[in-house]
Design a protein around this motif. Structure first.
Motif, PDB file in Angstrom:
ATOM      1  N   GLU A 228     -13.967  -5.600  -7.389  1.00 53.33           N
ATOM      2  CA  GLU A 228     -12.541  -5.566  -7.724  1.00 53.33           C
ATOM      3  C   GLU A 228     -11.958  -4.166  -7.550  1.00 53.33           C
ATOM      4  OE1 GLU A 228      -8.910  -6.936  -8.507  1.00 53.33           O
ATOM      5  OE2 GLU A 228     -10.682  -8.195  -8.337  1.00 53.33           O
ATOM      6  N   ARG A 229     -12.692  -3.137  -7.957  1.00 58.67           N
ATOM      7  CA  ARG A 229     -12.147  -1.776  -7.848  1.00 58.67           C
ATOM      8  C   ARG A 229     -11.999  -1.351  -6.384  1.00 58.67           C
ATOM      9  NH1 ARG A 229     -17.529  -0.301  -8.330  1.00 58.67           N
ATOM     10  NH2 ARG A 229     -18.028   1.634  -7.281  1.00 58.67           N
ATOM     11  N   VAL A 230     -12.864  -1.852  -5.506  1.00 62.10           N
ATOM     12  CA  VAL A 230     -12.756  -1.540  -4.083  1.00 62.10           C
ATOM     13  C   VAL A 230     -11.512  -2.218  -3.504  1.00 62.10           C
ATOM     14  CG1 VAL A 230     -13.859  -1.801  -1.822  1.00 62.10           C
ATOM     15  CG2 VAL A 230     -15.243  -1.233  -3.831  1.00 62.10           C
ATOM     16  N   ILE A 231     -11.279  -3.458  -3.893  1.00 60.33           N
ATOM     17  CA  ILE A 231     -10.097  -4.183  -3.416  1.00 60.33           C
ATOM     18  C   ILE A 231      -8.829  -3.500  -3.925  1.00 60.33           C
ATOM     19  CG2 ILE A 231      -8.830  -6.361  -3.549  1.00 60.33           C
ATOM     20  CD1 ILE A 231     -11.578  -7.768  -3.607  1.00 60.33           C
ATOM     21  N   GLN A 232      -8.815  -3.102  -5.195  1.00 60.86           N
ATOM     22  CA  GLN A 232      -7.643  -2.412  -5.748  1.00 60.86           C
ATOM     23  C   GLN A 232      -7.408  -1.083  -5.040  1.00 60.86           C
ATOM     24  OE1 GLN A 232      -5.346  -3.688  -7.685  1.00 60.86           O
ATOM     25  NE2 GLN A 232      -6.567  -5.559  -7.583  1.00 60.86           N
ATOM     26  N   SER A 233      -8.479  -0.366  -4.738  1.00 58.61           N
ATOM     27  CA  SER A 233      -8.359   0.897  -4.006  1.00 58.61           C
ATOM     28  C   SER A 233      -7.775   0.654  -2.615  1.00 58.61           C
ATOM     29  CB  SER A 233      -9.731   1.565  -3.899  1.00 58.61           C
ATOM     30  OG  SER A 233      -9.670   2.694  -3.075  1.00 58.61           O
ATOM     31  N   LEU A 234      -8.198  -0.418  -1.985  1.00 58.79           N
ATOM     32  CA  LEU A 234      -7.675  -0.766  -0.665  1.00 58.79           C
ATOM     33  C   LEU A 234      -6.179  -1.057  -0.737  1.00 58.79           C
ATOM     34  CD1 LEU A 234      -8.170  -1.369   2.304  1.00 58.79           C
ATOM     35  CD2 LEU A 234      -8.898  -3.658   1.636  1.00 58.79           C
ATOM     36  N   TYR A 235      -5.762  -1.836  -1.735  1.00 62.09           N
ATOM     37  CA  TYR A 235      -4.333  -2.118  -1.901  1.00 62.09           C
ATOM     38  C   TYR A 235      -3.539  -0.830  -2.119  1.00 62.09           C
ATOM     39  CZ  TYR A 235      -4.776  -7.204  -2.138  1.00 62.09           C
ATOM     40  OH  TYR A 235      -4.995  -8.520  -1.844  1.00 62.09           O
ATOM     41  N   MET A 236      -4.084   0.082  -2.927  1.00 61.47           N
ATOM     42  CA  MET A 236      -3.388   1.353  -3.181  1.00 61.47           C
ATOM     43  C   MET A 236      -3.244   2.156  -1.893  1.00 61.47           C
ATOM     44  SD  MET A 236      -4.908   2.345  -6.996  1.00 61.47           S
ATOM     45  CE  MET A 236      -5.336   3.936  -6.436  1.00 61.47           C
ATOM     46  N   LYS A 237      -4.285   2.181  -1.076  1.00 65.85           N
ATOM     47  CA  LYS A 237      -4.220   2.915   0.195  1.00 65.85           C
ATOM     48  C   LYS A 237      -3.196   2.283   1.128  1.00 65.85           C
ATOM     49  CE  LYS A 237      -8.926   4.615  -0.091  1.00 65.85           C
ATOM     50  NZ  LYS A 237     -10.283   4.554   0.450  1.00 65.85           N
ATOM     51  N   LEU A 238      -3.154   0.959   1.158  1.00 67.93           N
ATOM     52  CA  LEU A 238      -2.174   0.277   2.003  1.00 67.93           C
ATOM     53  C   LEU A 238      -0.751   0.559   1.521  1.00 67.93           C
ATOM     54  CD1 LEU A 238      -4.039  -3.109   2.514  1.00 67.93           C
ATOM     55  CD2 LEU A 238      -3.575  -1.395   4.280  1.00 67.93           C
ATOM     56  N   GLU A 239      -0.572   0.653   0.206  1.00 68.44           N
ATOM     57  CA  GLU A 239       0.754   0.966  -0.358  1.00 68.44           C
ATOM     58  C   GLU A 239       1.188   2.386   0.006  1.00 68.44           C
ATOM     59  OE1 GLU A 239       3.092  -0.716  -1.941  1.00 68.44           O
ATOM     60  OE2 GLU A 239       1.963  -2.593  -1.965  1.00 68.44           O
ATOM     61  N   ARG A 240       0.216   3.296   0.126  1.00 68.37           N
ATOM     62  CA  ARG A 240       0.530   4.702   0.402  1.00 68.37           C
ATOM     63  C   ARG A 240       0.589   5.018   1.898  1.00 68.37           C
ATOM     64  NH1 ARG A 240      -3.658   5.864  -3.587  1.00 68.37           N
ATOM     65  NH2 ARG A 240      -4.870   6.612  -1.838  1.00 68.37           N
ATOM     66  N   THR A 241       0.541   3.994   2.741  1.00 73.61           N
ATOM     67  CA  THR A 241       0.596   4.228   4.182  1.00 73.61           C
ATOM     68  C   THR A 241       1.887   4.958   4.532  1.00 73.61           C
ATOM     69  OG1 THR A 241      -0.662   2.217   4.588  1.00 73.61           O
ATOM     70  CG2 THR A 241       0.566   3.106   6.445  1.00 73.61           C
ATOM     71  N   LEU A 242       1.766   6.021   5.293  1.00 77.16           N
ATOM     72  CA  LEU A 242       2.943   6.788   5.699  1.00 77.16           C
ATOM     73  C   LEU A 242       3.782   5.970   6.678  1.00 77.16           C
ATOM     74  CD1 LEU A 242       1.252  10.261   6.244  1.00 77.16           C
ATOM     75  CD2 LEU A 242       2.653   9.536   4.302  1.00 77.16           C
ATOM     76  N   PRO A 243       5.083   6.255   6.762  1.00 79.84           N
ATOM     77  CA  PRO A 243       5.926   5.526   7.724  1.00 79.84           C
ATOM     78  C   PRO A 243       5.410   5.735   9.152  1.00 79.84           C
ATOM     79  CG  PRO A 243       7.265   6.839   6.223  1.00 79.84           C
ATOM     80  CD  PRO A 243       5.843   7.218   5.976  1.00 79.84           C
ATOM     81  N   PHE A 244       5.519   4.695   9.954  1.00 82.69           N
ATOM     82  CA  PHE A 244       5.058   4.769  11.336  1.00 82.69           C
ATOM     83  C   PHE A 244       6.166   5.304  12.232  1.00 82.69           C
ATOM     84  CE2 PHE A 244       2.467   1.404   9.447  1.00 82.69           C
ATOM     85  CZ  PHE A 244       1.199   1.817   9.823  1.00 82.69           C
ATOM     86  N   GLU A 245       5.777   6.102  13.214  1.00 83.29           N
ATOM     87  CA  GLU A 245       6.726   6.543  14.234  1.00 83.29           C
ATOM     88  C   GLU A 245       7.049   5.348  15.119  1.00 83.29           C
ATOM     89  OE1 GLU A 245       8.142   9.534  14.598  1.00 83.29           O
ATOM     90  OE2 GLU A 245       7.113  10.227  12.792  1.00 83.29           O
ATOM     91  N   SER A 246       8.233   5.332  15.680  1.00 80.61           N
ATOM     92  CA  SER A 246       8.603   4.245  16.590  1.00 80.61           C
ATOM     93  C   SER A 246       7.746   4.307  17.843  1.00 80.61           C
ATOM     94  CB  SER A 246      10.077   4.356  16.980  1.00 80.61           C
ATOM     95  OG  SER A 246      10.880   4.219  15.837  1.00 80.61           O
TER      96      SER A 246
END
Length: 145
Positions: A24-42
């Motif tokens: 569970e903690r690995v999955i939660q860490s993954l979600y947090m990393k996905l939430e913190r993804t920087l904006p993508f350049e066009s």
């Protein structure tokens, strides 16, 4: 578990493996990393994938993983078959064993071992759709893999 080759009379030891087990903690860490993804350049117009992955596509993938993908469900599906690891000539090999279930009153007489290999990039997931079918004999036959 020991697997023996009749041709060369050697045995290799393998051990059970649950590498897909995501706590569970690995999955939660993954979600947090996905939430913190920087904006993508066009992406460059018309570049498609000539200079790497198209950032519009990558954004869709990250959004899907973050909001729709069920990591736990996929993990359970991948753990459906027994998994093992074995070292062969210094290389760690991950493999799965799928055996047809023994059914009371079944007319199944012959179980043929079958080695299925996937290429790169690829995974065992390529076989999951057909594995259950291959472990059931066709109507009127007494053989399966």
């Amino acid at each position: 578990m020991q697997h023996c080759s009749l041709e060369v009379k050697t045995c290799i030891a393998s051990k059970a493996f649950s590498g897909f087990l995501l706590h569970e903690r690995v999955i939660q860490s993954l979600y947090m990393k996905l939430e913190r993804t920087l904006p993508f350049e066009s992406s460059m117009p018309g570049a498609k994938h000539h200079y790497g992955i198209n950032t519009n596509l990558l954004k869709e993938i990250v959004d899907f993983w973050r909001t729709e993908y069920d990591w736990k469900e996929r993990m359970e599906l991948l753990l459906h078959y027994q998994q093992f690891k074995v070292r062969v000539q210094g290389l760690m090999i991950h493999f799965q064993i799928a055996r047809p279930p023994r059914r009371e009153g079944s007319n199944l007489r012959i179980r043929v071992p079958l080695l299925m290999l996937h290429g790169w990039p690829g995974s065992v997931w390529e076989f999951y759709e057909i594995m259950n079918e291959m472990m059931s004999p066709a109507r009127g036959h007494q053989i399966c893999f």
